[in-house]
Design an enzyme around this catalytic site. Structure first.
Site, PDB file in Angstrom:
ATOM      1  N   LYS A 162      48.677  46.273  50.419  1.00  0.00           N
ATOM      2  CA  LYS A 162      47.789  45.156  50.744  1.00  0.00           C
ATOM      3  C   LYS A 162      46.873  45.559  51.902  1.00  0.00           C
ATOM      4  CE  LYS A 162      49.538  41.984  47.949  1.00  0.00           C
ATOM      5  NZ  LYS A 162      48.768  41.227  46.949  1.00  0.00           N
ATOM      6  N   ASP A 190      44.806  46.481  47.425  1.00  0.00           N
ATOM      7  CA  ASP A 190      44.548  45.092  47.033  1.00  0.00           C
ATOM      8  C   ASP A 190      43.923  44.349  48.201  1.00  0.00           C
ATOM      9  OD1 ASP A 190      44.498  42.552  46.028  1.00  0.00           O
ATOM     10  OD2 ASP A 190      46.649  42.400  45.656  1.00  0.00           O
ATOM     11  N   GLU A 216      41.600  46.094  44.239  1.00  0.00           N
ATOM     12  CA  GLU A 216      41.806  44.839  43.531  1.00  0.00           C
ATOM     13  C   GLU A 216      41.139  43.686  44.267  1.00  0.00           C
ATOM     14  OE1 GLU A 216      45.672  42.186  42.155  1.00  0.00           O
ATOM     15  OE2 GLU A 216      45.839  44.364  42.297  1.00  0.00           O
ATOM     16  N   LYS A 265      48.439  37.643  35.466  1.00  0.00           N
ATOM     17  CA  LYS A 265      49.669  37.094  36.025  1.00  0.00           C
ATOM     18  C   LYS A 265      50.053  35.906  35.155  1.00  0.00           C
ATOM     19  CE  LYS A 265      48.573  38.750  40.656  1.00  0.00           C
ATOM     20  NZ  LYS A 265      48.079  38.415  42.004  1.00  0.00           N
TER      21      LYS A 265
END
Length: 365
Positions: A162, A190, A216, A265
């Site tokens: 992240k 991400d 992302e 997702k």
């Protein structure tokens, strides 16, 4: 075969440590376990993996919408009529994608159990190892390096970090993790909607020496112009994530932005049934589907594992690592990971049972 009852059980499961991303920090998995029970006593299991700081939908909202709307709608329906039930839910209740996903999972579990087969077989897949990604939050550098090295030793070949918090610290973490794991494995980044398009291009230039496999959702979900700017000008492939929540989003974004990869997702999209359609739209637009994660507990993770085993058009590692982040899961037998892969349990449906004692311990009262 008729639905007799639907139960929604809110649980709060502590994480091993706080999970930090650009959208914020959380310390518990505040999800909802759903049971769809038939007249003959068969139970299908589902899970609503809500993260209110990240997306619309909450634990309380799921419990209310299932009790108030979905249970009265669906009692008496045949749970094997999954498409019909989705049509009924969509026509009667707008949104509530997390509640719908939990019911969807339970319907697939029940349907597969009724035929005595695992869900992946019902979906046309096979029991193959489901490769997963080692996922890291924006955490302490020394701890991050130790965790990354351990994961590589365990056989993980894909890593995800992240970013989008404090940029200098982000770059230092990316540099550290790359030095730790080497360049023979994949490193994903991400951004979780952290930047504008111009900011993203500048910041990605600093990450480029460390050869990220992709970035992302670098810009806010609504900023399709910024998303297209990054995709047009960055040498790093772009993953579309938060910009696509529904089938209509997938069509609009693939037509306007294009893209390299679409993060699906299933919990956020309303379940497996609509997610199969999302994957089809992505493939038709030349975009690879990637199976992401809301860091679900065991039920949601195994449901997504079965979906991944049937997902065609992509060889990308999934991100089904939620059980690795909690102090204790809610299954009788914990899911297992071997050589960087999720091992699907044997048996019909999901092949799992709830640890009812753990569910009671974690139930929100």
């Amino acid at each position: 075969m008729k639905i007799a009852d639907i139960q929604a059980i809110p649980v709060s499961v502590p994480l091993l440590k706080p999970f930090k991303a650009a959208y914020g920090v959380r310390a518990t998995a505040d999800f909802v376990i759903v049971k769809v029970i038939t007249e003959d006593g068969m139970t299908g299991l589902g899970e609503a993996a809500t993260i209110p700081i990240y997306d619309e939908g909450s634990q309380a909202g799921v419990v209310f919408s299932i009790g108030k709307y979905f249970k009265p709608l669906l009692v008496g329906q045949d749970p094997r009529n999954i498409g019909l039930i989705h049509d009924i839910m969509s026509r009667t209740v707008k949104g509530e994608r997390y509640a719908k996903s939990a019911i969807d999972y339970a319907l697939y579990d029940l349907t597969a159990k009724s035929y005595g087969v695992p869900v992946y077989q019902l979906l046309g897949g096979n029991n193959r190892p489901v490769q997963v990604t080692a996922v890291f939050s924006a955490s302490d550098p020394e701890q991050l390096a130790a965790e990354a090295l351990k994961k590589k030793q365990e056989g993980y070949r894909v890593f995800k970090l992240k970013v989008g918090t404090e940029h200098e610290a982000d770059v230092a973490r990316v540099k550290l993790i790359r030095e730790t794991i080497g360049y023979d494995v994949q490193l994903r980044l991400d951004g979780n909607e952290a930047w504008t398009g111009k900011e993203a291009l500048k910041k990605l230039a600093d990450f480029e020496p460390y050869r990220p496999a992709h970035i992302e959702q670098p810009v806010p979900h609504w900023d399709l112009d910024g998303l297209r700017m990054v995709r047009d000008h960055s040498p790093t492939p772009v993953v579309i994530d938060e910009s696509v929540l529904t089938l209509k989003d997938a069509f609009r974004v693939s037509a306007y932005v294009g893209g390299d990869i679409l993060n699906i997702k299933t919990a956020r999209s309303g379940g497996l049934f609509p997610s199969l359609k999302l994957a089809a739209v992505a493939e038709s637009a030349g975009i690879k589907p990637l199976l992401g994660s809301m860091l679900e507990l065991g039920v949601g993770t195994v449901a997504n594992g079965h979906f991944c085993a049937a997902l065609t058009g992509s060889d990308l590692a999934s991100e089904l690592v939620g059980p690795q982040f909690v102090k204790k899961d809610i299954l009788k037998v914990d899911l297992s990971y071997e050589d960087g892969c999720l091992v699907l349990p044997e048996g019909p449906g999901w092949g799992v049972e709830l640890d009812e004692d753990a569910v009671r311990d974690f139930t929100v009262r």
